[in-house]
Motif scaffolding. Structure first.
Motif, PDB file in Angstrom:
ATOM      1  N   GLU A 117     -19.209  84.455 136.675  1.00 50.84           N
ATOM      2  CA  GLU A 117     -20.551  84.396 136.094  1.00 50.84           C
ATOM      3  C   GLU A 117     -20.465  84.175 134.587  1.00 50.84           C
ATOM      4  OE1 GLU A 117     -24.659  87.051 135.865  1.00 50.84           O
ATOM      5  OE2 GLU A 117     -22.881  87.908 136.785  1.00 50.84           O
ATOM      6  N   ILE A 118     -21.251  83.231 134.086  1.00 54.94           N
ATOM      7  CA  ILE A 118     -21.299  82.944 132.653  1.00 54.94           C
ATOM      8  C   ILE A 118     -22.238  83.955 132.001  1.00 54.94           C
ATOM      9  CG2 ILE A 118     -21.876  81.239 130.876  1.00 54.94           C
ATOM     10  CD1 ILE A 118     -19.484  80.423 132.678  1.00 54.94           C
ATOM     11  N   LEU A 119     -21.678  84.818 131.149  1.00 58.78           N
ATOM     12  CA  LEU A 119     -22.456  85.856 130.469  1.00 58.78           C
ATOM     13  C   LEU A 119     -22.720  85.522 129.010  1.00 58.78           C
ATOM     14  CD1 LEU A 119     -20.839  89.105 131.911  1.00 58.78           C
ATOM     15  CD2 LEU A 119     -22.857  87.860 132.719  1.00 58.78           C
ATOM     16  N   GLY A 120     -22.108  84.460 128.511  1.00 58.02           N
ATOM     17  CA  GLY A 120     -22.319  84.065 127.129  1.00 58.02           C
ATOM     18  C   GLY A 120     -21.858  82.642 126.903  1.00 58.02           C
ATOM     19  N   ALA A 121     -22.436  82.035 125.866  1.00 61.01           N
ATOM     20  CA  ALA A 121     -22.053  80.659 125.520  1.00 61.01           C
ATOM     21  C   ALA A 121     -22.278  80.443 124.030  1.00 61.01           C
ATOM     22  CB  ALA A 121     -22.876  79.656 126.325  1.00 61.01           C
ATOM     23  N   VAL A 122     -21.517  79.526 123.475  1.00 61.64           N
ATOM     24  CA  VAL A 122     -21.665  79.128 122.083  1.00 61.64           C
ATOM     25  C   VAL A 122     -21.082  77.731 121.930  1.00 61.64           C
ATOM     26  CG1 VAL A 122     -19.445  80.036 121.259  1.00 61.64           C
ATOM     27  CG2 VAL A 122     -21.388  79.910 119.684  1.00 61.64           C
ATOM     28  N   SER A 123     -21.570  77.031 120.917  1.00 61.22           N
ATOM     29  CA  SER A 123     -21.084  75.681 120.649  1.00 61.22           C
ATOM     30  C   SER A 123     -20.608  75.591 119.207  1.00 61.22           C
ATOM     31  CB  SER A 123     -22.232  74.690 120.878  1.00 61.22           C
ATOM     32  OG  SER A 123     -21.869  73.389 120.493  1.00 61.22           O
ATOM     33  N   LEU A 124     -19.519  74.878 118.993  1.00 59.86           N
ATOM     34  CA  LEU A 124     -19.051  74.552 117.644  1.00 59.86           C
ATOM     35  C   LEU A 124     -19.267  73.063 117.463  1.00 59.86           C
ATOM     36  CD1 LEU A 124     -17.607  75.454 114.993  1.00 59.86           C
ATOM     37  CD2 LEU A 124     -15.510  74.590 116.050  1.00 59.86           C
ATOM     38  N   GLN A 125     -20.213  72.716 116.596  1.00 57.62           N
ATOM     39  CA  GLN A 125     -20.520  71.311 116.365  1.00 57.62           C
ATOM     40  C   GLN A 125     -20.046  70.903 114.982  1.00 57.62           C
ATOM     41  OE1 GLN A 125     -24.335  70.004 117.628  1.00 57.62           O
ATOM     42  NE2 GLN A 125     -24.320  68.234 116.294  1.00 57.62           N
ATOM     43  N   ILE A 126     -19.206  69.894 114.941  1.00 54.57           N
ATOM     44  CA  ILE A 126     -18.707  69.387 113.672  1.00 54.57           C
ATOM     45  C   ILE A 126     -19.801  68.543 113.034  1.00 54.57           C
ATOM     46  CG2 ILE A 126     -16.967  67.945 112.561  1.00 54.57           C
ATOM     47  CD1 ILE A 126     -15.120  68.802 114.945  1.00 54.57           C
ATOM     48  N   CYS A 127     -20.079  68.823 111.760  1.00 53.14           N
ATOM     49  CA  CYS A 127     -21.155  68.139 111.032  1.00 53.14           C
ATOM     50  C   CYS A 127     -20.635  67.170 109.988  1.00 53.14           C
ATOM     51  CB  CYS A 127     -22.039  69.165 110.323  1.00 53.14           C
ATOM     52  SG  CYS A 127     -22.761  70.369 111.425  1.00 53.14           S
ATOM     53  N   TRP A 128     -19.501  67.483 109.409  1.00 51.54           N
ATOM     54  CA  TRP A 128     -18.986  66.711 108.283  1.00 51.54           C
ATOM     55  C   TRP A 128     -17.487  66.930 108.229  1.00 51.54           C
ATOM     56  CZ3 TRP A 128     -21.828  63.085 106.416  1.00 51.54           C
ATOM     57  CH2 TRP A 128     -21.569  62.517 105.165  1.00 51.54           C
ATOM     58  N   GLU A 129     -16.805  66.294 107.304  1.00 50.83           N
ATOM     59  CA  GLU A 129     -15.347  66.398 107.248  1.00 50.83           C
ATOM     60  C   GLU A 129     -14.856  67.818 107.002  1.00 50.83           C
ATOM     61  OE1 GLU A 129     -13.395  64.424 103.952  1.00 50.83           O
ATOM     62  OE2 GLU A 129     -15.216  64.600 102.764  1.00 50.83           O
ATOM     63  N   ASP A 130     -15.690  68.657 106.389  1.00 51.74           N
ATOM     64  CA  ASP A 130     -15.259  70.019 106.098  1.00 51.74           C
ATOM     65  C   ASP A 130     -16.250  71.070 106.577  1.00 51.74           C
ATOM     66  OD1 ASP A 130     -17.331  69.541 104.347  1.00 51.74           O
ATOM     67  OD2 ASP A 130     -16.348  70.442 102.615  1.00 51.74           O
ATOM     68  N   LEU A 131     -17.192  70.681 107.445  1.00 54.10           N
ATOM     69  CA  LEU A 131     -18.289  71.563 107.810  1.00 54.10           C
ATOM     70  C   LEU A 131     -18.602  71.487 109.301  1.00 54.10           C
ATOM     71  CD1 LEU A 131     -20.618  73.409 106.701  1.00 54.10           C
ATOM     72  CD2 LEU A 131     -21.990  71.326 106.547  1.00 54.10           C
ATOM     73  N   ALA A 132     -18.774  72.662 109.905  1.00 55.27           N
ATOM     74  CA  ALA A 132     -19.192  72.743 111.308  1.00 55.27           C
ATOM     75  C   ALA A 132     -20.263  73.815 111.435  1.00 55.27           C
ATOM     76  CB  ALA A 132     -18.003  73.069 112.206  1.00 55.27           C
ATOM     77  N   GLU A 133     -20.961  73.763 112.550  1.00 53.90           N
ATOM     78  CA  GLU A 133     -22.015  74.744 112.818  1.00 53.90           C
ATOM     79  C   GLU A 133     -21.705  75.504 114.095  1.00 53.90           C
ATOM     80  OE1 GLU A 133     -26.830  75.000 113.709  1.00 53.90           O
ATOM     81  OE2 GLU A 133     -25.821  73.055 113.798  1.00 53.90           O
ATOM     82  N   VAL A 134     -21.897  76.811 114.038  1.00 60.16           N
ATOM     83  CA  VAL A 134     -21.930  77.634 115.239  1.00 60.16           C
ATOM     84  C   VAL A 134     -23.365  77.554 115.716  1.00 60.16           C
ATOM     85  CG1 VAL A 134     -21.819  79.974 116.154  1.00 60.16           C
ATOM     86  CG2 VAL A 134     -20.085  79.200 114.538  1.00 60.16           C
TER      87      VAL A 134
END
Length: 150
Positions: free
Chosen positions: A50-67
């Motif tokens: 069962e999936i109880l949690g999820a998160v995504s790491l999205q790369i935005c720029w050469e030195d920056l990502a978003e949780v």
């Protein structure tokens, strides 16, 4: 229990989990096709299938990502699931050589405990013009911008 990279069969469970919070206006909605498109950016927390949690790491720029799209199943809060998911994102960001990771959140104390600091949204131009303009709350966003330097 395990944190692992999401797989295609997890997409519907991730969508259902995110939809719970999107309906409460606690996060932006993500369509199932969108989740399939970016499934490789997701981590899931799974217990007995069962999936109880999820998160995504999205790369935005050469030195920056978003949780982004951090969600933990109702009734599973305060068990360290969110912390472990965000830590997996930070670990991957370091492996990729990223210098900064940010989050837009309604839970600033959670991110502060993880080492994030408050910033002005104006420091995130790539984010504002790519995703934020699609948000129904734009330009009156009430989320809090936070960043950690790795």
């Amino acid at each position: 229990m395990a944190i692992r990279k999401a797989r295609i069969p997890d997409a519907k469970a991730i969508h259902k989990l995110l939809l719970t919070y999107a309906q409460q206006e606690l996060m932006l909605s993500r369509s199932l096709p969108d989740i399939y498109e970016v499934i490789r950016s997701f981590y899931v927390y799974e217990v007995a299938g069962e999936i109880l949690g999820a998160v995504s790491l999205q790369i935005c720029w050469e030195d920056l990502a978003e949780v982004r799209s951090l969600a933990v199943a109702e009734g599973q809060m305060k068990k360290g699931i969110g912390r472990k998911l965000v830590q997996a994102c930070l670990d991957e960001a370091r492996e990729l050589g990223l210098k900064k990771v940010f989050a837009l959140t309604y839970q600033p104390l959670f991110f502060e405990k993880m080492g994030f600091h408050y910033i002005e949204k104006a420091e995130l131009p790539q984010k504002i013009w790519s995703d934020c303009v699609k948000c129904p709350k734009f330009p009156d966003c009430d989320e809090i911008a936070m960043r950690i330097v790795l």
